[in-house]
Design an enzyme around this catalytic site. Structure first.
Site, PDB file in Angstrom:
ATOM      1  N   TRP A  18      -1.995  22.974  -3.960  1.00  0.00           N
ATOM      2  CA  TRP A  18      -3.031  23.973  -4.195  1.00  0.00           C
ATOM      3  C   TRP A  18      -2.439  25.388  -4.058  1.00  0.00           C
ATOM      4  CZ3 TRP A  18      -7.325  22.582  -6.401  1.00  0.00           C
ATOM      5  CH2 TRP A  18      -8.385  23.504  -6.485  1.00  0.00           C
ATOM      6  N   HIS A  48      -4.161  18.427   2.612  1.00  0.00           N
ATOM      7  CA  HIS A  48      -4.694  18.199   1.258  1.00  0.00           C
ATOM      8  C   HIS A  48      -3.568  18.121   0.233  1.00  0.00           C
ATOM      9  CE1 HIS A  48      -8.721  18.834   2.863  1.00  0.00           C
ATOM     10  NE2 HIS A  48      -8.120  19.729   3.630  1.00  0.00           N
ATOM     11  N   HIS A  52      -4.931  12.189  -0.834  1.00  0.00           N
ATOM     12  CA  HIS A  52      -5.521  12.462   0.479  1.00  0.00           C
ATOM     13  C   HIS A  52      -7.029  12.261   0.455  1.00  0.00           C
ATOM     14  CE1 HIS A  52      -6.138  16.309  -1.580  1.00  0.00           C
ATOM     15  NE2 HIS A  52      -7.157  16.480  -0.750  1.00  0.00           N
ATOM     16  N   ASP A  54     -10.760  13.692   1.842  1.00  0.00           N
ATOM     17  CA  ASP A  54     -11.525  14.803   2.416  1.00  0.00           C
ATOM     18  C   ASP A  54     -12.633  14.236   3.293  1.00  0.00           C
ATOM     19  OD1 ASP A  54     -10.115  16.699   0.991  1.00  0.00           O
ATOM     20  OD2 ASP A  54     -11.765  17.209  -0.362  1.00  0.00           O
ATOM     21  N   HIS A  58     -14.394  19.270   5.976  1.00  0.00           N
ATOM     22  CA  HIS A  58     -13.642  20.155   5.073  1.00  0.00           C
ATOM     23  C   HIS A  58     -14.512  21.320   4.580  1.00  0.00           C
ATOM     24  CE1 HIS A  58     -10.639  21.507   2.365  1.00  0.00           C
ATOM     25  NE2 HIS A  58     -10.929  20.786   1.321  1.00  0.00           N
ATOM     26  N   HIS A 163     -18.080  20.003  -3.785  1.00  0.00           N
ATOM     27  CA  HIS A 163     -17.646  19.507  -2.472  1.00  0.00           C
ATOM     28  C   HIS A 163     -18.818  19.462  -1.490  1.00  0.00           C
ATOM     29  CE1 HIS A 163     -13.175  20.113  -3.110  1.00  0.00           C
ATOM     30  NE2 HIS A 163     -13.152  19.123  -2.249  1.00  0.00           N
ATOM     31  N   GLU A 175      -8.721  12.406  -3.209  1.00  0.00           N
ATOM     32  CA  GLU A 175      -8.169  13.292  -4.227  1.00  0.00           C
ATOM     33  C   GLU A 175      -6.683  13.002  -4.398  1.00  0.00           C
ATOM     34  OE1 GLU A 175     -11.241  17.004  -3.429  1.00  0.00           O
ATOM     35  OE2 GLU A 175      -9.407  16.887  -2.248  1.00  0.00           O
TER      36      GLU A 175
HETATM   37 ZN   LIG Z   1      -8.948  17.891  -0.289  1.00  0.00          ZN
END
Ligand SMILES: [Zn+2]
Length: 212
Positions: A18, A48, A52, A54, A58, A163, A175
């Protein structure tokens, strides 16, 4: 006999992470080649990175953290749906798929998976993900787990609503799956996030088993 498909991505450097993330780094602390008695590595990454899970924490303050997630939700029959032409997965797409009402785990195989397969190490902001109305559809249908094949369940420029809707409802989100070798259909999913106390997410190994 069951066929096993590893749908996890390799943690390595370089790999897409990210924007703003510290990335992934494996560093040698001790080395046999330097006269140490063993090889020991240090891992630097945020949780992340790569494949992974969540946890609600988060995006929802005070919500459950990753070590408390129900492992029974993370294991069991999952439906993989293929959406190769789709740029954004909407509630309308989900309705059109005529997903059986018994489905409680849903994985989306999109064009994203090719990014892992082709080893595109630069982050791609135009990845496919779920709109907020798709998230609401999933919650309304009582689906307990969703999996996507890039680094976020919501699109890069969308608000955090996707989310928030999923995690507020306690839906577990996986994800960073690579579903290249997976055709649409039913599989047994096993996804085990690391038991990191107090964390909002954790890296995971995820596999699918299929009847052969
Ligand atoms: Zn994530």
């Amino acid at each position: 006999l069951k066929k096993l498909i590893d749908i996890s991505v390799s943690l390595k450097n370089p790999m897409p992470t990210w924007p703003g993330s510290i990335g992934f780094r494996l560093e040698s602390l001790m080395g046999l080649d330097r006269g140490d008695e063993a090889n020991v590595s240090r891992l630097d990454m945020d949780v992340h990175t790569g494949t992974h899970v969540d946890a609600p924490h988060h995006f929802v303050h005070g919500a459950p953290t990753v070590e408390t997630l129900n492992l029974e939700t993370l294991m069991g029959t999952a439906l993989v749906v293929e959406l190769p032409e789709t740029d954004a997965i909407t509630a309308q797409h989900l309705t059109e798929l005529e997903i059986p009402s018994t489905v409680s785990r849903l994985l989306f195989h999109t064009r994203n998976s090719q990014l892992w397969q082709q080893d595109i190490t630069e982050f791609q902001p135009n990845f496919v993900a779920l709109t907020a109305d798709a998230a609401q559809w999933i919650v309304d249908r009582g689906i307990a787990l969703v999996g996507v094949d890039y680094l976020s369940v919501q699109r890069f420029n969308d608000s955090p609503l996707t989310h928030e809707i999923l995690l507020t409802a306690g839906v577990i989100v996986i994800e960073g799956l690579n579903l290249t070798e997976v055709q649409g259909g039913f599989y047994q999913l096993i996804c085990l996030p690391l038991k990191i106390a107090g964390a909002e997410g954790a890296p995971a190994r995820a596999i699918l088993l299929s009847e052969e």
